[in-house]
Design a protein around this motif. Structure first.
Motif, PDB file in Angstrom:
ATOM      1  N   VAL A  35       0.800  -1.226   0.000  1.00 31.22           N
ATOM      2  CA  VAL A  35       0.000   0.000   0.000  1.00 31.22           C
ATOM      3  C   VAL A  35       0.834   1.279   0.000  1.00 31.22           C
ATOM      4  CG1 VAL A  35      -1.969  -1.101   1.103  1.00 31.22           C
ATOM      5  CG2 VAL A  35      -0.205  -0.047   2.522  1.00 31.22           C
ATOM      6  N   HIS A  36       2.101   1.180   0.322  1.00 31.31           N
ATOM      7  CA  HIS A  36       2.954   2.373   0.399  1.00 31.31           C
ATOM      8  C   HIS A  36       3.457   2.744  -0.995  1.00 31.31           C
ATOM      9  CE1 HIS A  36       5.745   5.278   1.973  1.00 31.31           C
ATOM     10  NE2 HIS A  36       6.736   4.685   1.345  1.00 31.31           N
ATOM     11  N   HIS A  37       3.251   3.984  -1.384  1.00 30.75           N
ATOM     12  CA  HIS A  37       3.706   4.449  -2.694  1.00 30.75           C
ATOM     13  C   HIS A  37       5.148   4.936  -2.583  1.00 30.75           C
ATOM     14  CE1 HIS A  37       3.837   6.306  -6.590  1.00 30.75           C
ATOM     15  NE2 HIS A  37       4.216   7.446  -6.023  1.00 30.75           N
ATOM     16  N   ARG A  38       5.998   4.391  -3.449  1.00 28.13           N
ATOM     17  CA  ARG A  38       7.407   4.797  -3.476  1.00 28.13           C
ATOM     18  C   ARG A  38       7.680   5.549  -4.769  1.00 28.13           C
ATOM     19  NH1 ARG A  38       8.049  -0.742  -1.963  1.00 28.13           N
ATOM     20  NH2 ARG A  38       8.544  -1.132  -4.121  1.00 28.13           N
ATOM     21  N   HIS A  39       8.528   6.546  -4.690  1.00 24.23           N
ATOM     22  CA  HIS A  39       8.986   7.254  -5.881  1.00 24.23           C
ATOM     23  C   HIS A  39      10.254   6.552  -6.349  1.00 24.23           C
ATOM     24  CE1 HIS A  39       6.125  10.480  -5.224  1.00 24.23           C
ATOM     25  NE2 HIS A  39       6.434  10.389  -3.938  1.00 24.23           N
ATOM     26  N   VAL A  40      10.095   5.680  -7.329  1.00 23.06           N
ATOM     27  CA  VAL A  40      11.210   4.830  -7.754  1.00 23.06           C
ATOM     28  C   VAL A  40      11.931   5.450  -8.939  1.00 23.06           C
ATOM     29  CG1 VAL A  40      10.128   2.744  -6.893  1.00 23.06           C
ATOM     30  CG2 VAL A  40       9.733   3.429  -9.236  1.00 23.06           C
ATOM     31  N   VAL A  41      13.190   5.100  -9.050  1.00 22.55           N
ATOM     32  CA  VAL A  41      14.007   5.556 -10.172  1.00 22.55           C
ATOM     33  C   VAL A  41      14.081   4.463 -11.232  1.00 22.55           C
ATOM     34  CG1 VAL A  41      16.307   6.333 -10.857  1.00 22.55           C
ATOM     35  CG2 VAL A  41      15.346   7.071  -8.670  1.00 22.55           C
ATOM     36  N   HIS A  42      14.251   3.221 -10.774  1.00 20.74           N
ATOM     37  CA  HIS A  42      14.359   2.086 -11.691  1.00 20.74           C
ATOM     38  C   HIS A  42      13.105   1.215 -11.572  1.00 20.74           C
ATOM     39  CE1 HIS A  42      18.521   3.168 -12.274  1.00 20.74           C
ATOM     40  NE2 HIS A  42      18.674   3.225 -10.957  1.00 20.74           N
ATOM     41  N   ALA A  43      12.763   0.552 -12.635  1.00 17.65           N
ATOM     42  CA  ALA A  43      11.521  -0.234 -12.671  1.00 17.65           C
ATOM     43  C   ALA A  43      11.537  -1.383 -11.666  1.00 17.65           C
ATOM     44  CB  ALA A  43      11.302  -0.782 -14.075  1.00 17.65           C
ATOM     45  N   TRP A  44      12.688  -2.005 -11.440  1.00 23.23           N
ATOM     46  CA  TRP A  44      12.736  -3.147 -10.527  1.00 23.23           C
ATOM     47  C   TRP A  44      12.511  -2.745  -9.072  1.00 23.23           C
ATOM     48  CZ3 TRP A  44      17.240  -1.697 -13.230  1.00 23.23           C
ATOM     49  CH2 TRP A  44      18.203  -1.071 -12.472  1.00 23.23           C
ATOM     50  N   GLU A  45      12.670  -1.480  -8.759  1.00 25.43           N
ATOM     51  CA  GLU A  45      12.407  -1.021  -7.396  1.00 25.43           C
ATOM     52  C   GLU A  45      10.914  -1.076  -7.048  1.00 25.43           C
ATOM     53  OE1 GLU A  45      15.093   2.392  -5.858  1.00 25.43           O
ATOM     54  OE2 GLU A  45      14.768   2.728  -8.009  1.00 25.43           O
ATOM     55  N   SER A  46      10.063  -1.095  -8.038  1.00 23.14           N
ATOM     56  CA  SER A  46       8.623  -1.126  -7.785  1.00 23.14           C
ATOM     57  C   SER A  46       8.099  -2.546  -7.594  1.00 23.14           C
ATOM     58  CB  SER A  46       7.877  -0.442  -8.930  1.00 23.14           C
ATOM     59  OG  SER A  46       8.095  -1.137 -10.139  1.00 23.14           O
ATOM     60  N   LEU A  47       8.944  -3.563  -7.752  1.00 25.37           N
ATOM     61  CA  LEU A  47       8.520  -4.946  -7.538  1.00 25.37           C
ATOM     62  C   LEU A  47       8.195  -5.178  -6.065  1.00 25.37           C
ATOM     63  CD1 LEU A  47      11.164  -6.817  -9.700  1.00 25.37           C
ATOM     64  CD2 LEU A  47       8.778  -6.383 -10.273  1.00 25.37           C
ATOM     65  N   PHE A  48       7.186  -6.015  -5.824  1.00 29.84           N
ATOM     66  CA  PHE A  48       6.775  -6.324  -4.457  1.00 29.84           C
ATOM     67  C   PHE A  48       7.911  -7.023  -3.714  1.00 29.84           C
ATOM     68  CE2 PHE A  48       4.996  -9.470  -1.498  1.00 29.84           C
ATOM     69  CZ  PHE A  48       4.443  -8.594  -0.583  1.00 29.84           C
TER      70      PHE A  48
END
Length: 84
Positions: A35-48
Motif C-alpha cells: 500500500v505504500h507508494h514509493r517514488h522509484v528511479v528504476h523499474a525493478w524497485e517497484s517490484l513487491f
C-alpha cells in the motif's frame, strides 16, 4: 555454592518471543509494501518485496565476503606467544 545469574535470553521462551516479534514486524513491513507508494528511479524497485530481498541478499553477500577476508586477515593461534 553461589548460583549463576540468569539473564533475559537464557530462557528459550524469551528468545522465541523475540523471534516471533521480529517475524511479525517483518510481515507487517512486507504487507505495508503493498500500500505504500514509493517514488522509484528504476523499474525493478517497484517490484513487491524488492527491498526485503535486496537487504537479505546484501547481508548474505557481506557474510560470504567476511568469511573470505578472514582467511587473509586472521593471525595464527599463537601469534602473541611468539615473542613479538
Amino acid at each position: 555454592m553461589e548460583q549463576e545469574k540468569r539473564h533475559l535470553f537464557d530462557d528459550p521462551a524469551n528468545v522465541r518471543r523475540l523471534l516471533y516479534g521480529f517475524y511479525t514486524v517483518c510481515a507487517m513491513l512486507l504487507v505495508l509494501d503493498l500500500v505504500h507508494h514509493r517514488h522509484v528511479v528504476h523499474a525493478w524497485e517497484s517490484l513487491f518485496g524488492f527491498y526485503a530481498l535486496f537487504g537479505f541478499v546484501a547481508c548474505v553477500v557481506l557474510v560470504l565476503i567476511a568469511k573470505e577476508m578472514r582467511k587473509l586477515l586472521m593471525r595464527s593461534k599463537d601469534y602473541y606467544d611468539d615473542g613479538h
